[in-house]
Design a protein around this motif. Structure first.
Motif, PDB file in Angstrom:
ATOM      1  N   ALA A 130      52.308  29.963  -7.378  1.00 32.34           N
ATOM      2  CA  ALA A 130      51.540  28.920  -7.207  1.00 32.34           C
ATOM      3  C   ALA A 130      50.102  28.982  -7.965  1.00 32.34           C
ATOM      4  O   ALA A 130      49.278  28.842  -6.985  1.00 32.34           O
ATOM      5  N   ASN A 133      47.320  26.762  -6.362  1.00 30.71           N
ATOM      6  CA  ASN A 133      46.675  26.490  -4.633  1.00 30.71           C
ATOM      7  C   ASN A 133      46.222  27.545  -4.719  1.00 30.71           C
ATOM      8  O   ASN A 133      46.639  28.752  -3.854  1.00 30.71           O
ATOM      9  N   THR A 161      49.344  33.664   2.902  1.00 30.00           N
ATOM     10  CA  THR A 161      49.094  32.132   2.524  1.00 30.00           C
ATOM     11  C   THR A 161      48.293  32.062   3.600  1.00 30.00           C
ATOM     12  O   THR A 161      48.627  32.721   5.315  1.00 30.00           O
ATOM     13  N   GLY A 343      48.644  23.049   1.170  1.00 28.98           N
ATOM     14  CA  GLY A 343      48.199  22.594   0.026  1.00 28.98           C
ATOM     15  C   GLY A 343      47.926  21.753  -0.033  1.00 28.98           C
ATOM     16  O   GLY A 343      47.584  21.128  -1.654  1.00 28.98           O
ATOM     17  N   GLY A 367      43.978  17.317  -5.745  1.00 32.58           N
ATOM     18  CA  GLY A 367      45.209  18.105  -6.103  1.00 32.58           C
ATOM     19  C   GLY A 367      46.305  17.298  -6.128  1.00 32.58           C
ATOM     20  O   GLY A 367      46.338  15.757  -6.286  1.00 32.58           O
TER      21      GLY A 367
END
Length: 648
Positions: A130, A133, A161, A343, A367
């Motif tokens: 990702a 992200n 994360t 995200g 995004g």
């Protein structure tokens, strides 16, 4: 012959000496190698901590990292575009010694930090799976230790994360209601409390009466709740303080009893959990007023300086006081607020069909954003919109939902004419709506003491988000009847309802009507390190049942009632709010102590008819997934979850 024997014994002795010396060197080599690995692990911990600070310390991503600034998160932290993490420049390439596998994209974060006799170097890059992200990163650390036998080095790597919930730091109990008092009756709050609404001159935000108040630790928490939540830090040290902060935007705070307090003293007797260490509040920020016979909390009455005063009613660290922070919410969160989950932005956390999301701004500028999160993917138990609005699949008609909703009002098990049905089948279209591979695999049990949904054989969605369940209150339900009443396993031998996996229930209720009535205990399963929850490799906080392995959110536009009955323990996230400002969390008729651990956000707390003083404990690292007043991008509670540990 004797000389030969002496010669042989001498040779054997020399050999044994050499073996012993070799064994000692091997042991030392092994110890050095293990210590180097531990130093590398310490580097990972440092990197994870810096990653955490990136999301918690503001108000700008350029502000100094101080205790005060870290109570005010930044608006849109993005270490990828900023090329900085926790104010550290990422312009320097990672040293080649950390890249024996030829990995690319790593940037130097910490270089040759001395630790435990050796050093560690830490590098970071966006998660290769990702790469855009900003909530994900991959950290790599090299630990080096030199001993008399040589130098040992180890390289370890982990994925991180940032789980950004919609809850502001220091506000697991957020309240904001109409004139007349947001907080009614006494309660013991272990954790932070935030009052954001109390309109009108003389509005009493809270009256802390007998045996009520705010404490800063887990003193008094029932063992059954205590063992389910992460009460130790990742390094296995005990959580001795909850970082409890009181924030009051408007309204009057009253302290009216000798046994009530806003932060207990550091030592001595009392009822506010004042066992050392550190029990005074971590901060009090009030733009309101103080009163009451024991409300000696204003500067003219001795103030909130618990470190230097004998005032046992109001105690706080002297460096953490002031007015309500200007960057804090000005209104209680609503279910229609925007949110960010993994995200991805959603303009509305929940928006029922037939209505328009009131938000026009994407929560993740530039995004990935969608109009709505909850209803779009939920299983719908709704009899008001015909057969297409009902996802229960017994007869496949809206009558199925009428049967289920009627049973839930009285904690009964749904019966469609052939006996009670525990596992409710879900229509194939609704099953795939939440990501199922096998469209016939979805079931939901919401009665007989168990609350669990299954998709593809596991109690969670394939994307590891909770299973969403939407309840639409029957229009024929009497005003005092709940939409969903919890049921016990056995009212005599086990008066608890247990949930497994991760579930969020939204009860779509008119304002002023009870959505949930909890007359039983409400607890998570006790299993930990569940592979289906992303915890197959173990680690912290996967070693605790809640919230990493099992989670329950009960959200509504109506009220949440803890009904009559004896003592009980409850662990969940509760959220009650509507545009009329009447969303209420209340206890009525309890004859024993009710303990609630987790998170509660409501527009009113009402404990005036509780019978006994209820006790509310915040559960740290709460993966709440509830909407925030300004959306999580405006500053949120953060939990860092690590996975994919590798030894390079």
């Amino acid at each position: 012959m004797g000389l030969m024997l002496v010669f042989v014994m001498t040779i054997l002795g020399l050999a044994l000496f050499n073996v012993a010396r070799l064994d000692a060197r091997l042991k030392l080599d092994s110890q050095t190698s293990v210590q180097a690995l531990e130093i590398a692990e310490a580097g990972l911990e440092r990197g994870l901590h810096l990653f955490y600070l990136e999301f918690t310390c503001g108000p700008l991503v350029t502000s100094p990292i101080t205790a005060a600034n870290c109570a005010n998160p930044p608006a849109n932290p993005n270490y990828i575009t900023d090329n900085k993490l926790a104010r550290i420049s990422l312009a320097t390439a990672c040293p080649a010694s950390l890249l024996p596998d030829g990995a690319t994209g790593f940037k130097q974060l910490v270089l040759n930090q001395t630790f435990a006799g050796g050093t560690y170097t830490v590098c970071i890059r966006p998660d290769p799976d990702a790469p855009t992200n900003q909530l994900k990163a991959q950290l790599r650390s090299r630990g080096v230790l030199t001993a008399i036998t040589g130098t040992a080095a180890h390289i370890v790597q982990i994925n991180a994360t940032a789980i950004v919930t919609a809850n502001k730091p220091h506000a697991p109990f957020a309240i904001g209601g109409p004139t007349g008092g947001a907080f009614r009756g006494g309660a013991r709050i272990a954790g932070s409390l935030q009052f954001v609404k109390c309109p009108g001159a003389g509005c009493v935000a809270a009256n802390f009466s007998g045996n009520s108040g705010i404490q800063n630790n887990y003193n008094g928490l029932n063992a059954g709740l205590h063992d389910r939540i992460p009460w130790k830090y990742a390094d296995n040290t005990t959580v001795n303080t909850l970082g409890a902060v009181l924030k009051v935007k408007e309204g009057e705070i009253q302290v009216t009893a000798n046994s009530a307090c806003v932060g207990g003293p550091e030592s001595g007797g009392g009822s506010c959990g004042n066992t050392p260490p550190q029990d005074t509040l971590s901060g009090v920020y009030s733009s309101g007023t103080w009163s009451g016979s024991q409300g000696r909390c204003s500067p003219a009455q001795g103030g909130l300086n618990g470190a230097t005063t004998t005032n046992s009613r109001c105690n706080v660290w002297t460096s953490a006081q002031g007015a309500y922070p200007p960057g804090e919410p000005a209104a209680i969160p609503l279910l229609s607020d925007s949110t960010i989950i993994d995200g991805v932005g959603y303009r509305c956390f929940f928006n029922p069909p037939g209505s328009t999301c009131p938000n026009s701004t994407d929560p993740v500028p530039g995004g990935t954003n969608f109009p709505e999160y909850f209803y779009t993917s939920a299983w719908r138990i709704d009899a008001s919109r015909g057969d297409a609005g009902c996802d229960i699949n017994v007869t496949g008609t809206a009558a199925d939902c009428t049967t289920v909703l009627t049973a839930l009002q009285t904690a009964a098990t749904p019966d469609f004419g052939a006996g009670p049905v525990l596992a409710l089948p879900i229509k194939t279209a609704a099953c795939t709506r939440q990501g199922a591979t096998d469209a016939t695999s979805c079931t939901l049990q919401i009665a007989a003491g168990q609350l669990v949904g299954f998709i593809d054989g596991v109690p969670i969605r394939p994307d590891l988000e909770p299973i969403n369940v939407y309840l639409k209150r029957l229009g024929t339900a009497p005003a005092a009847t709940p939409t969903f009443m919890t049921s016990p396993v056995n009212a005599v031998t086990d008066n608890n309802m247990y949930y497994q996996g991760k579930v969020i229930i939204v009860a779509d209720n008119p304002a002023g009507t009870p959505a949930f009535e909890i007359d039983t205990g409400l607890l998570s399963d006790t299993t930990v390190n569940q592979a289906w929850a992303g915890c197959g490799a173990g680690g912290y906080p996967c070693g605790y049942p809640y919230p990493a392995n099992h989670f329950l959110g009960m959200l509504t536009t109506g009220d949440i009632k803890l009904g009559a009955g004896g003592a009980r323990n409850i662990l969940a996230t509760f959220f009650a709010a509507n545009t009329a400002l009447t969303g209420k969390f209340y206890v009525t008729g309890a004859t024993g102590t009710v303990q609630v651990a987790g998170l509660v956000s409501a527009q009113q707390f009402d404990f005036t008819t509780a019978g006994t003083v209820p006790q509310l404990y915040q559960a740290p690292w709460n993966l709440g997934l509830v909407p925030g007043a300004a959306g999580p991008a405006a500053g949120s509670f953060v939990s860092i979850v690590s996975s994919k540990w590798d030894h390079i």
